[in-house]
Design a protein around this motif. Sequence first.
Motif, PDB file in Angstrom:
ATOM      1  N   VAL A  25       0.860  -1.187   0.000  1.00  0.00           N
ATOM      2  CA  VAL A  25       0.000   0.000   0.000  1.00  0.00           C
ATOM      3  C   VAL A  25       0.896   1.237   0.000  1.00  0.00           C
ATOM      4  O   VAL A  25       1.678   1.438   0.934  1.00  0.00           O
ATOM      5  CB  VAL A  25      -0.922   0.031   1.245  1.00  0.00           C
ATOM      6  CG1 VAL A  25      -1.878   1.218   1.155  1.00  0.00           C
ATOM      7  CG2 VAL A  25      -1.692  -1.274   1.371  1.00  0.00           C
ATOM      8  N   ARG A  57      -0.650  -7.466  -5.363  1.00  0.00           N
ATOM      9  CA  ARG A  57      -1.480  -6.291  -5.486  1.00  0.00           C
ATOM     10  C   ARG A  57      -0.771  -5.063  -4.929  1.00  0.00           C
ATOM     11  O   ARG A  57      -0.146  -5.135  -3.872  1.00  0.00           O
ATOM     12  CB  ARG A  57      -2.774  -6.501  -4.705  1.00  0.00           C
ATOM     13  CG  ARG A  57      -3.884  -5.804  -5.456  1.00  0.00           C
ATOM     14  CD  ARG A  57      -5.215  -5.805  -4.864  1.00  0.00           C
ATOM     15  NE  ARG A  57      -5.752  -7.003  -4.302  1.00  0.00           N
ATOM     16  CZ  ARG A  57      -6.885  -6.955  -3.582  1.00  0.00           C
ATOM     17  NH1 ARG A  57      -7.488  -5.818  -3.374  1.00  0.00           N
ATOM     18  NH2 ARG A  57      -7.373  -8.057  -3.100  1.00  0.00           N
ATOM     19  N   LEU A  59      -1.692  -1.114  -3.985  1.00  0.00           N
ATOM     20  CA  LEU A  59      -2.785  -0.159  -3.834  1.00  0.00           C
ATOM     21  C   LEU A  59      -2.170   1.216  -3.572  1.00  0.00           C
ATOM     22  O   LEU A  59      -1.265   1.334  -2.755  1.00  0.00           O
ATOM     23  CB  LEU A  59      -3.599  -0.578  -2.609  1.00  0.00           C
ATOM     24  CG  LEU A  59      -5.103  -0.499  -2.694  1.00  0.00           C
ATOM     25  CD1 LEU A  59      -5.610  -1.341  -3.845  1.00  0.00           C
ATOM     26  CD2 LEU A  59      -5.705  -0.980  -1.376  1.00  0.00           C
ATOM     27  N   LEU A  61      -3.169   4.804  -2.145  1.00  0.00           N
ATOM     28  CA  LEU A  61      -4.268   5.452  -1.420  1.00  0.00           C
ATOM     29  C   LEU A  61      -3.841   6.818  -0.902  1.00  0.00           C
ATOM     30  O   LEU A  61      -2.667   7.032  -0.593  1.00  0.00           O
ATOM     31  CB  LEU A  61      -4.700   4.583  -0.232  1.00  0.00           C
ATOM     32  CG  LEU A  61      -5.334   3.219  -0.557  1.00  0.00           C
ATOM     33  CD1 LEU A  61      -5.616   2.450   0.728  1.00  0.00           C
ATOM     34  CD2 LEU A  61      -6.619   3.390  -1.362  1.00  0.00           C
ATOM     35  N   ALA A  71      -8.425  -0.863   4.200  1.00  0.00           N
ATOM     36  CA  ALA A  71      -7.480  -1.569   3.314  1.00  0.00           C
ATOM     37  C   ALA A  71      -6.563  -2.476   4.124  1.00  0.00           C
ATOM     38  O   ALA A  71      -6.318  -3.628   3.745  1.00  0.00           O
ATOM     39  CB  ALA A  71      -6.668  -0.564   2.510  1.00  0.00           C
TER      40      ALA A  71
END
Length: 437
Positions: A25, A57, A59, A61, A71
């Motif tokens: 993230v 993945r 992400l 944000l 998340a």
Amino acid sequence: VGALRAEEAGAGRAVIGEARRAAVVAVGDELIRGERADSNSGEIAAALADLGIEVERVLVLGDDAALLERAFVELCGAYRIVVATGGLGPTLDDVTRDAAAAAARVKLVRSPEVLEELSALWRRRGREMPRSNARQAEFPEGAQVMANRCGTAPGFRVWIEGGMLAALPGPPREMRDMLARELVPYLRATCGVSGALATRRFFLLGLSESEFADRAGAWMERAANPLMGVTAHHGVLHVTLRARAESEPGANALVDARAGEFRARFRHEVFSEDEPRPHFAVGRALIERGIGLALAESCTGGLLAARLTEVPGISAVLREAWVTYSNEAKTRSLGVSRELIERHGAVSREVAEAMASGAARAAGARLAVSITGIAGPEGGTPEKPVGTVWIALAFDGRVDAREHRLAPLSRDAVRAQAVHAALDRIRRAVLAARGAD
Ligand code: ATP
């Protein structure tokens, strides 16, 4: 934060266990607004890949505590390894630690030791610590602190929903250092690696990604072991081989066997196995062999000279570099005849050769390189489209010019590719040469 304690490693092993997939993230309003590109995630993914953990993945944000909390909960549940970067600063819009505490359903608590370390850091800078910085000594209760040797914000690891969230700072230098010194050793110690992983890297010049794929063939299949990955940037290819086996010697044997075949198949293209910057590899080769160099650049405006002068010790071989942008300068500085330019155009075999020979002569260098081309976006013709670049080498009195048709993606891209093409030409000439200046 000292060495990894046994009980901590035990707890980590229990939670992370055999996890082989992870999520990243990247936190920051500047990232979602496009004011800054997220480069940290890629670096984190590469470091994890070396441990055999695949980032599935990424992400990106904004600095939104509620969004981050959701998340973290979801990703920790799904992946067991989640790495966040950014949002650890001292200001109220840095919310990663609040979101992590909320996701872990614990309070934020202040660490007296970290607070003292931060105060001491400011005292050493001869200043009182601003009150806001005290936030950087707060962590979710029960979290393990990860030291920051390059800045103020420490990172931390905390358990959330049966997974681990590791929070790293946003500034790339700080992130990189903490990743290498704190998180990677931790993951290595706690991931129940069944079997071993061995990695080899190669850096290549002179092939496009698709030409490479054609020649690599079945080596690139997804199920192959070693698995081969390739990335391309302005004509430089980075190739990674990763082998998995039951034991470390087994993984090394597998990867070394393929590495040997790889070296043979790509012997003309591999320029290094440890130095990704071609100008460093080429600069060092010139220094090693004592080959004096002169440069005559037109469309690259001195980029090649700038790259080569990054290399420590290059003064031993780099004699002189010209940026002869106008036709008049090509004539005055390098002795290229006006008539030759008029007859063939500034972007031509004849002018490239005359520039290289002129530079070699004027600088008294054994090797001279010229670059003349059409970087665009305007100036292309059907015969000489944007991306047409002539590069000539004058070496020991022999001149060899070649036309390169580079991908006309942008002016910058043509110039960057031209520099790499020139470096590749120098590299091949130097490899073929012997003796000193
Ligand atoms: P601090 O506020 O103490 O500098 P931080 O952990 O809060 O640290 P940010 O404020 O999010 O980090 O970012 C600090 C700097 O790092 C900014 O210049 C930002 O653009 C850059 N940065 C943050 N995240 C990334 C990222 N994912 N990739 C590249 N650069 C980043």
